[in-house]
Write a protein that holds these residues in place. Sequence first.
Motif, short mmCIF file in Angstrom:
data_model
loop_
_atom_site.label_atom_id
_atom_site.label_comp_id
_atom_site.label_asym_id
_atom_site.label_seq_id
_atom_site.Cartn_x
_atom_site.Cartn_y
_atom_site.Cartn_z
N SER A 51 0.81 -1.21 0.00
CA SER A 51 0.00 0.00 0.00
C SER A 51 0.85 1.27 0.00
CB SER A 51 -0.96 0.00 1.19
OG SER A 51 -0.26 0.16 2.40
N GLN A 52 2.11 1.19 0.47
CA GLN A 52 2.95 2.39 0.48
C GLN A 52 4.31 2.16 -0.16
OE1 GLN A 52 3.05 4.33 4.32
NE2 GLN A 52 0.89 4.85 4.20
N CYS A 63 7.24 -5.16 2.14
CA CYS A 63 6.56 -3.86 2.19
C CYS A 63 6.94 -3.13 3.47
CB CYS A 63 5.04 -4.06 2.17
SG CYS A 63 4.44 -4.97 0.73
N CYS A 65 6.24 1.08 5.48
CA CYS A 65 5.33 2.22 5.55
C CYS A 65 6.08 3.52 5.75
CB CYS A 65 4.34 2.03 6.70
SG CYS A 65 3.44 0.47 6.62
N HIS A 66 5.42 4.61 5.40
CA HIS A 66 5.95 5.95 5.64
C HIS A 66 6.00 6.19 7.15
CE1 HIS A 66 5.81 7.01 1.42
NE2 HIS A 66 4.54 6.67 1.34
N TYR A 69 3.20 5.61 10.18
CA TYR A 69 2.34 4.48 9.82
C TYR A 69 2.98 3.20 10.31
CZ TYR A 69 -0.33 7.47 6.66
OH TYR A 69 -1.13 8.44 6.14
N SER A 77 -0.38 -3.86 3.89
CA SER A 77 -1.13 -2.63 4.09
C SER A 77 -0.56 -1.86 5.27
CB SER A 77 -2.60 -2.94 4.38
OG SER A 77 -3.14 -3.75 3.37
N CYS A 78 -0.72 -0.54 5.20
CA CYS A 78 -0.25 0.33 6.28
C CYS A 78 -1.44 1.01 6.94
CB CYS A 78 0.69 1.39 5.73
SG CYS A 78 2.20 0.69 4.99
N GLU A 98 -1.64 13.34 7.21
CA GLU A 98 -1.23 13.72 5.86
C GLU A 98 -1.79 15.06 5.40
OE1 GLU A 98 -0.84 10.80 2.84
OE2 GLU A 98 -0.39 9.22 4.26
N PRO A 104 -6.09 9.25 4.94
CA PRO A 104 -6.29 7.84 4.57
C PRO A 104 -7.62 7.29 5.07
CG PRO A 104 -4.34 8.13 5.97
CD PRO A 104 -5.02 9.44 5.88
#
Length: 152
Positions: A51-52, A63, A65-66, A69, A77-78, A98, A104
Amino acid sequence: ALPIFSSDFSNEENGTTISYKGFLAYYQAVDVNECAASSDDNDGSGEPLCSQLCHNYMGGYFCSCHPGYQLKDDKKSCKVNCSSEVFTEESGYISSPEYPRPYPPELQCTYRIRLEKGLNITLKFLDVFEIDDHQQVQCPYDLLKIKAGDRK
């Protein structure tokens, strides 16, 4: 890949055996960049693999996350980590995750402002307040609820 080479006894002409060299081939493993393929759709779902952030390595991917997150249990997914923030300064800024970009989905953020007794808190929204709403039903989707002690 499964190369199959076969030969038979047809390498004889007019009683003379003809020798053929055969072949020499070079092969090399080439890593598939799952992350590059996932920018469109790699698993048939119509969604990217991550997702990110997607990180490719030889033989696979992972994966991440930013900042702010955390990776969900599905490891793809984040979700935003926004429920542990406590504000103790006499003034400051709070915002939806954000901001000013769209927030989100599936958020549950709790912001706590804790000040010394005897102080009141004033909230002043500095820009147009935008959330997903409905014309006929009040706050069916997204909302901002402000509580002060037992008051709402």
